[in-house]
Write an enzyme that holds these catalytic residues in place. Structure first.
Site, PDB file in Angstrom:
ATOM      1  N   ASN A   5      41.427  63.861 161.009  1.00  0.00           N
ATOM      2  CA  ASN A   5      42.194  64.182 159.631  1.00  0.00           C
ATOM      3  C   ASN A   5      42.038  64.233 158.379  1.00  0.00           C
ATOM      4  OD1 ASN A   5      44.085  64.836 158.211  1.00  0.00           O
ATOM      5  ND2 ASN A   5      45.672  63.518 159.371  1.00  0.00           N
ATOM      6  N   LYS A  39      42.870  64.229 155.673  1.00  0.00           N
ATOM      7  CA  LYS A  39      43.709  64.157 155.167  1.00  0.00           C
ATOM      8  C   LYS A  39      43.670  65.203 153.313  1.00  0.00           C
ATOM      9  CE  LYS A  39      45.182  60.309 157.223  1.00  0.00           C
ATOM     10  NZ  LYS A  39      45.837  59.106 156.935  1.00  0.00           N
ATOM     11  N   HIS A  49      53.248  64.651 160.410  1.00  0.00           N
ATOM     12  CA  HIS A  49      52.336  63.166 160.441  1.00  0.00           C
ATOM     13  C   HIS A  49      53.272  62.426 158.972  1.00  0.00           C
ATOM     14  CE1 HIS A  49      49.347  60.939 158.362  1.00  0.00           C
ATOM     15  NE2 HIS A  49      48.901  61.444 159.506  1.00  0.00           N
ATOM     16  N   GLU A  66      52.455  60.292 157.190  1.00  0.00           N
ATOM     17  CA  GLU A  66      52.177  60.849 155.507  1.00  0.00           C
ATOM     18  C   GLU A  66      53.563  61.969 154.847  1.00  0.00           C
ATOM     19  OE1 GLU A  66      48.284  61.087 155.492  1.00  0.00           O
ATOM     20  OE2 GLU A  66      48.281  58.371 156.227  1.00  0.00           O
ATOM     21  N   GLU A 107      51.383  57.883 166.526  1.00  0.00           N
ATOM     22  CA  GLU A 107      50.941  57.164 165.531  1.00  0.00           C
ATOM     23  C   GLU A 107      51.621  56.116 164.499  1.00  0.00           C
ATOM     24  OE1 GLU A 107      47.233  59.604 163.490  1.00  0.00           O
ATOM     25  OE2 GLU A 107      48.898  59.941 162.521  1.00  0.00           O
ATOM     26  N   GLY A 126      45.687  54.273 158.143  1.00  0.00           N
ATOM     27  CA  GLY A 126      44.338  53.918 157.039  1.00  0.00           C
ATOM     28  C   GLY A 126      44.961  52.334 156.786  1.00  0.00           C
ATOM     29  N   SER A 144      43.533  53.776 162.734  1.00  0.00           N
ATOM     30  CA  SER A 144      42.760  53.319 162.671  1.00  0.00           C
ATOM     31  C   SER A 144      41.611  52.656 163.504  1.00  0.00           C
ATOM     32  CB  SER A 144      43.380  51.961 162.319  1.00  0.00           C
ATOM     33  OG  SER A 144      44.008  51.622 160.861  1.00  0.00           O
TER      34      SER A 144
HETATM   35  P1  13P Z   1      43.636  56.361 160.085  1.00  0.00           P
HETATM   36  O1  13P Z   1      42.091  56.664 160.582  1.00  0.00           O
HETATM   37  O2  13P Z   1      42.109  56.023 158.370  1.00  0.00           O
HETATM   38  O3  13P Z   1      44.075  55.259 159.995  1.00  0.00           O
HETATM   39  O4  13P Z   1      44.866  57.870 160.000  1.00  0.00           O
HETATM   40  C1  13P Z   1      45.053  58.019 160.749  1.00  0.00           C
HETATM   41  C2  13P Z   1      45.468  59.330 161.049  1.00  0.00           C
HETATM   42  O5  13P Z   1      46.873  59.486 160.078  1.00  0.00           O
HETATM   43  C3  13P Z   1      45.023  60.311 161.191  1.00  0.00           C
HETATM   44  O6  13P Z   1      46.647  61.200 161.393  1.00  0.00           O
END
Ligand code: 13P
Length: 260
Positions: free
Chosen positions: A11, A13, A96, A98, A168, A174, A214
């Site tokens: 992903n 983003k 997700h 976010e 997640e 992150g 992460s």
């Molecule tokens: P990170 O691997 O940067 O923590 O992000 C995870 C994520 O949100 C994948 O969709």
């Protein structure tokens, strides 16, 4: 979604512009060897989905949308629909953290998107997970339960076969603070038990569950070794083609290569 393949999803983003995305795919395609037991899925910015769909070898990579609107067409300025993504992507992230926390998408939005994806022959990867506060209050299983019920309402058993779940935890995304494997197993078991309650034992045993939060090159194998876990949803560590390739390599299990 069946558990016959390990799904490794990158992903990106809101990272990588058009030139960077194309260069990345060029580099990654030279490194990744297709295996029947691994599905590598790239979720880039929507802007490059169409061009990447022409650039990739579909045996090597699949594409996922990071987001879309749930109606199929109409006066919705700025939105992209699942019906417009049909034929370009094979998967889509839905719910997700976010989208839920930055853009305030509700379970109702999430559920409409799961349905829109299925209606348009796109496999939804439904993302669920608790915040740090909910975890500290001991509410993890309740949150997973509510987000599953919220996201899957009106989905039939047959449609559920198209769905994958990504666990997640919000606090792990992150943050560099990844969940320990025992906690990931416990969350995946809670998810399967909820699916069993809603759809029966067969559905619970068959649904693919991914972990995200992460995940790095050195932690990927620990999650992939878990019986309950069928793949990874990788954010930051998917932005470097070399690092992502190292994670992809860990997904191929020579022991199961008898299938090839
Ligand atoms: P990170 O691997 O940067 O923590 O992000 C995870 C994520 O949100 C994948 O969709």
């Amino acid at each position: 979604m069946a558990r016959d393949k390990t799904l490794i999803v990158g992903n990106w983003k809101m990272n990588l512009n058009m030139g960077e995305a194309s260069l990345y795919v060029h580099q990654l395609s030279k490194m990744v060897k297709p295996h029947r037991d691994v599905e590598v899925i790239l979720a880039p910015t929507s802007l490059v989905l169409q061009s990447l769909s022409l650039q990739i070898n579909p045996r090597q990579f699949k594409l996922a949308a990071q987001n879309f609107y749930w109606r199929d067409q109409g006066a919705y300025t700025g939105e992209i629909s699942a019906s417009q993504l049909r034929g370009v992507v094979q998967y889509a992230l839905v719910g997700h953290s976010e989208r839920r926390h930055v853009f305030h998408e509700s379970d109702k939005d999430t559920r409409a998107k799961v349905q829109a994806a299925i209606r348009n022959r796109i496999k939804p990867i439904l993302c669920i997970g608790e915040t740090a506060f909910e975890r500290s209050e001991g509410e993890t299983n309740d949150v997973l339960h509510d987000q599953l019920i919220g996201g899957l309402a009106n989905i039939t058993s047959e449609e559920l076969e198209q769905v994958a779940i990504a666990y997640e935890p919000v606090w792990a995304i992150g943050s560099g603070q990844n969940a320990v494997p025992a906690d990931v197993t416990a969350a995946a078991r809670a998810i399967r038990s909820q699916i069993k309650h809603l759809y029966g034992e067969k559905a619970a045993n068959n649904i693919a569950i991914l972990y995200g939060g992460s995940v790095k090159e050195d932690s990927a194998a620990d999650y992939l070794a878990l019986d309950e876990i069928d793949g990874l949803l990788v954010g930051g560590a998917s932005l470097d083609a070399h690092v992502f390739n190292e994670i992809i390599k860990k997904a191929h299990k020579p022991a199961s290569a008898g299938k090839e």
